[in-house]
Write a protein that holds these residues in place. Structure first.
Motif, PDB file in Angstrom:
ATOM      1  N   PRO A  76       0.829  -1.217   0.000  1.00 26.24           N
ATOM      2  CA  PRO A  76       0.000   0.000   0.000  1.00 26.24           C
ATOM      3  C   PRO A  76       0.857   1.259   0.000  1.00 26.24           C
ATOM      4  O   PRO A  76       2.043   1.236   0.331  1.00 26.24           O
ATOM      5  CB  PRO A  76      -0.795  -0.138   1.304  1.00 26.24           C
ATOM      6  N   THR A  77       0.234   2.352  -0.415  1.00 23.06           N
ATOM      7  CA  THR A  77       0.900   3.653  -0.386  1.00 23.06           C
ATOM      8  C   THR A  77      -0.037   4.676   0.235  1.00 23.06           C
ATOM      9  O   THR A  77      -1.256   4.491   0.273  1.00 23.06           O
ATOM     10  CB  THR A  77       1.291   4.127  -1.790  1.00 23.06           C
ATOM     11  N   ALA A  78       0.551   5.752   0.713  1.00 23.50           N
ATOM     12  CA  ALA A  78      -0.214   6.895   1.204  1.00 23.50           C
ATOM     13  C   ALA A  78       0.150   8.088   0.330  1.00 23.50           C
ATOM     14  O   ALA A  78       1.319   8.306   0.016  1.00 23.50           O
ATOM     15  CB  ALA A  78       0.106   7.189   2.662  1.00 23.50           C
ATOM     16  N   THR A  79      -0.851   8.835  -0.089  1.00 24.53           N
ATOM     17  CA  THR A  79      -0.625   9.977  -0.969  1.00 24.53           C
ATOM     18  C   THR A  79      -0.537  11.258  -0.154  1.00 24.53           C
ATOM     19  O   THR A  79      -1.381  11.518   0.704  1.00 24.53           O
ATOM     20  CB  THR A  79      -1.765  10.108  -1.998  1.00 24.53           C
ATOM     21  N   VAL A  80       0.498  12.046  -0.439  1.00 27.18           N
ATOM     22  CA  VAL A  80       0.649  13.356   0.202  1.00 27.18           C
ATOM     23  C   VAL A  80       0.629  14.414  -0.898  1.00 27.18           C
ATOM     24  O   VAL A  80       1.412  14.357  -1.846  1.00 27.18           O
ATOM     25  CB  VAL A  80       1.965  13.454   0.995  1.00 27.18           C
ATOM     26  N   GLU A  81      -0.301  15.352  -0.802  1.00 21.99           N
ATOM     27  CA  GLU A  81      -0.416  16.450  -1.760  1.00 21.99           C
ATOM     28  C   GLU A  81      -0.014  17.753  -1.073  1.00 21.99           C
ATOM     29  O   GLU A  81      -0.596  18.125  -0.054  1.00 21.99           O
ATOM     30  CB  GLU A  81      -1.845  16.568  -2.289  1.00 21.99           C
ATOM     31  N   VAL A  82       0.979  18.417  -1.651  1.00 24.83           N
ATOM     32  CA  VAL A  82       1.500  19.646  -1.046  1.00 24.83           C
ATOM     33  C   VAL A  82       1.213  20.827  -1.969  1.00 24.83           C
ATOM     34  O   VAL A  82       1.552  20.799  -3.152  1.00 24.83           O
ATOM     35  CB  VAL A  82       3.015  19.551  -0.802  1.00 24.83           C
ATOM     36  N   TYR A 137      11.560  11.479  -0.030  1.00 21.23           N
ATOM     37  CA  TYR A 137      10.888  11.508  -1.323  1.00 21.23           C
ATOM     38  C   TYR A 137      10.624  12.960  -1.704  1.00 21.23           C
ATOM     39  O   TYR A 137      10.641  13.851  -0.847  1.00 21.23           O
ATOM     40  CB  TYR A 137       9.574  10.731  -1.257  1.00 21.23           C
ATOM     41  N   GLN A 138      10.392  13.198  -2.981  1.00 17.32           N
ATOM     42  CA  GLN A 138      10.109  14.551  -3.447  1.00 17.32           C
ATOM     43  C   GLN A 138       8.821  14.574  -4.250  1.00 17.32           C
ATOM     44  O   GLN A 138       8.511  13.631  -4.989  1.00 17.32           O
ATOM     45  CB  GLN A 138      11.257  15.083  -4.308  1.00 17.32           C
ATOM     46  N   THR A 139       8.082  15.673  -4.092  1.00 16.06           N
ATOM     47  CA  THR A 139       6.837  15.817  -4.830  1.00 16.06           C
ATOM     48  C   THR A 139       7.123  15.968  -6.324  1.00 16.06           C
ATOM     49  O   THR A 139       8.170  16.466  -6.729  1.00 16.06           O
ATOM     50  CB  THR A 139       6.050  17.048  -4.352  1.00 16.06           C
ATOM     51  N   ASP A 140       6.155  15.525  -7.152  1.00 13.21           N
ATOM     52  CA  ASP A 140       6.286  15.693  -8.595  1.00 13.21           C
ATOM     53  C   ASP A 140       5.793  17.087  -8.991  1.00 13.21           C
ATOM     54  O   ASP A 140       5.536  17.934  -8.130  1.00 13.21           O
ATOM     55  CB  ASP A 140       5.526  14.594  -9.337  1.00 13.21           C
ATOM     56  N   GLU A 146       3.862   9.742  -3.614  1.00 14.57           N
ATOM     57  CA  GLU A 146       3.315   8.495  -3.083  1.00 14.57           C
ATOM     58  C   GLU A 146       4.328   7.902  -2.103  1.00 14.57           C
ATOM     59  O   GLU A 146       5.456   7.605  -2.479  1.00 14.57           O
ATOM     60  CB  GLU A 146       3.055   7.501  -4.212  1.00 14.57           C
ATOM     61  N   VAL A 147       3.928   7.756  -0.866  1.00 18.39           N
ATOM     62  CA  VAL A 147       4.813   7.244   0.181  1.00 18.39           C
ATOM     63  C   VAL A 147       4.578   5.743   0.341  1.00 18.39           C
ATOM     64  O   VAL A 147       3.485   5.318   0.736  1.00 18.39           O
ATOM     65  CB  VAL A 147       4.560   7.961   1.522  1.00 18.39           C
ATOM     66  N   PRO A 148       5.571   4.915   0.023  1.00 14.87           N
ATOM     67  CA  PRO A 148       5.407   3.459   0.162  1.00 14.87           C
ATOM     68  C   PRO A 148       5.257   3.065   1.634  1.00 14.87           C
ATOM     69  O   PRO A 148       5.878   3.661   2.526  1.00 14.87           O
ATOM     70  CB  PRO A 148       6.708   2.896  -0.417  1.00 14.87           C
ATOM     71  N   GLU A 175      -2.251   7.259   6.644  1.00 11.27           N
ATOM     72  CA  GLU A 175      -2.681   5.867   6.588  1.00 11.27           C
ATOM     73  C   GLU A 175      -2.698   5.387   5.141  1.00 11.27           C
ATOM     74  O   GLU A 175      -2.866   6.198   4.217  1.00 11.27           O
ATOM     75  CB  GLU A 175      -4.071   5.724   7.213  1.00 11.27           C
ATOM     76  N   PRO A 176      -2.533   4.101   4.920  1.00  9.23           N
ATOM     77  CA  PRO A 176      -2.525   3.571   3.550  1.00  9.23           C
ATOM     78  C   PRO A 176      -3.845   3.836   2.839  1.00  9.23           C
ATOM     79  O   PRO A 176      -4.920   3.731   3.430  1.00  9.23           O
ATOM     80  CB  PRO A 176      -2.279   2.073   3.752  1.00  9.23           C
ATOM     81  N   GLY A 177      -3.738   4.215   1.572  1.00  3.48           N
ATOM     82  CA  GLY A 177      -4.926   4.460   0.772  1.00  3.48           C
ATOM     83  C   GLY A 177      -5.575   5.815   0.976  1.00  3.48           C
ATOM     84  O   GLY A 177      -6.601   6.107   0.374  1.00  3.48           O
ATOM     85  N   THR A 178      -4.973   6.652   1.823  1.00  4.23           N
ATOM     86  CA  THR A 178      -5.554   7.964   2.097  1.00  4.23           C
ATOM     87  C   THR A 178      -4.771   9.061   1.386  1.00  4.23           C
ATOM     88  O   THR A 178      -3.650   8.853   0.922  1.00  4.23           O
ATOM     89  CB  THR A 178      -5.560   8.263   3.605  1.00  4.23           C
ATOM     90  N   VAL A 179      -5.386  10.229   1.285  1.00  4.74           N
ATOM     91  CA  VAL A 179      -4.742  11.410   0.702  1.00  4.74           C
ATOM     92  C   VAL A 179      -4.638  12.476   1.782  1.00  4.74           C
ATOM     93  O   VAL A 179      -5.651  12.891   2.348  1.00  4.74           O
ATOM     94  CB  VAL A 179      -5.536  11.956  -0.502  1.00  4.74           C
ATOM     95  N   THR A 180      -3.419  12.887   2.080  1.00  4.23           N
ATOM     96  CA  THR A 180      -3.187  13.927   3.075  1.00  4.23           C
ATOM     97  C   THR A 180      -2.785  15.206   2.369  1.00  4.23           C
ATOM     98  O   THR A 180      -1.833  15.227   1.590  1.00  4.23           O
ATOM     99  CB  THR A 180      -2.068  13.517   4.053  1.00  4.23           C
TER     100      THR A 180
END
Length: 317
Positions: A76-82, A137-140, A146-148, A175-180
């Motif tokens: 799973p991955t957790a998505t972080v949007e900055v 990790y770095q944002t695109d 995507e944080v493993p 948490e896995p599957g969520t977008v922060t």
């Protein structure tokens, strides 16, 4: 699960009515449904040739429509949007009503919003650092990373560098599957002003450069195409192409900054925020080395040498 149950019932019924000689098939069906992702219809095809077409077709459809192969299972991955809110002070005290109206229309045409004492623009920058599980990790270009995570992790703590300016870091539990979603406020005035500080803040080797090329001297310095510059932050197409100290001449500086290489680069990348540092070696744009001279222009595909825009962002002269 329903597909598997239906397939199992069909398999059992077929074997029961086909005779006791199909006991081996029944055992294989049970084994397949419990342990193996290998489609049973392939076994039927191999063992009996093209016989029992009804069962073959039924089971093949069910297998392909309902079974997720074990090899397709991923961690799973957790998505972080900055996103960043860029703030640029509106020179209300220095501008005439006409100049203020002109600047407002100018900046709003590029997605800025006049909000109180500031022009504000929301952007998604590439290169924001996000740390998790000991990795960075770095944002695109969309500000997303995507944080493993390990399959056994219920959550993971991530640290986001809020701003290279003061190196403040913020921590979030994802948490896995969520977008922060993370929002950062970046005030550009001090960053731009720091580019115009006294030459003594630069490396001693830089002091040997002609002062007008440092971009840190008195206001109203003119440049010619191809000159070495600290940063192309005053080459916007609606300005006069000169360097002005931001606090001595805020209206002229704001007009020249609009749609300059620096303005566009700041909306795309975080790298330019390091120009706030008083240590020349840590700056992205500086005269510290050939690599640093006009560095942000390279990010936006322009020459690192001085050039004046004649259109929205190009061409230039």
């Amino acid at each position: 699960k329903i597909n598997r149950l239906v397939a199992f019932i069909c398999s059992f019924t077929f074997c029961f009515f086909h005779g006791s000689g199909q006991l081996f098939d029944l055992v294989f069906v049970i084994w397949h449904h419990i342990f193996s992702p290998f489609p049973y219809f392939l076994f039927v095809f191999i063992r009996r040739g093209t016989g029992e077409n009804l069962y073959f077709n039924l089971y093949s459809c069910l297998s392909f429509s309902g079974v997720a192969w074990a090899d397709d299972v991923t961690d799973p991955t957790a998505t972080v949007e900055v996103t960043q809110n860029l703030y640029l002070e509106i020179p209300k005290d220095a501008a005439t009503p006409e100049e203020l109206q002109e600047l407002t229309e100018m900046y709003e045409s590029a997605g800025w919003v006049a909000d109180g004492d500031y022009f504000v623009k929301q952007v998604s920058q590439k290169g924001v650092e996000v740390e998790a599980n000991g990795e960075t990790y770095q944002t695109d270009s969309n500000g997303v990373v995507e944080v493993p995570m390990d399959s056994e992790q219920d959550n993971v703590e991530v640290t986001v560098t809020a701003s290279p300016v003061d190196e403040v870091k913020e921590t979030y539990v994802v948490e896995p599957g969520t977008v922060t979603q993370v929002t950062q406020d970046v005030y550009l005035d001090d960053i731009i002003a720091e580019m115009g500080t006294d030459v003594s803040t630069e490396n001693t080797n830089v002091q040997e450069q002609p002062s007008e090329n440092v971009g840190t001297v008195s206001h109203g310095v003119s440049y010619s195409r191809g000159d070495t510059v600290h940063c192309n932050r005053f080459n916007g197409f609606l300005g006069d192409g000169k360097y002005y100290d931001k606090y001595d001449h805020p209206v002229l500086a704001a007009r020249n900054f609009f749609q300059s290489d620096c303005d566009v680069a700041l909306a795309w990348y975080t790298y330019c925020l390091s120009d706030y540092s008083s240590v020349a070696s840590k700056r992205y744009c500086s005269l510290y080395s050939d690599v640093n001279k006009g560095h942000c222009s390279v990010l936006v595909g322009h020459s690192r040498k001085y050039h004046k825009h004649t259109g929205w962002f190009s061409p230039s002269n």
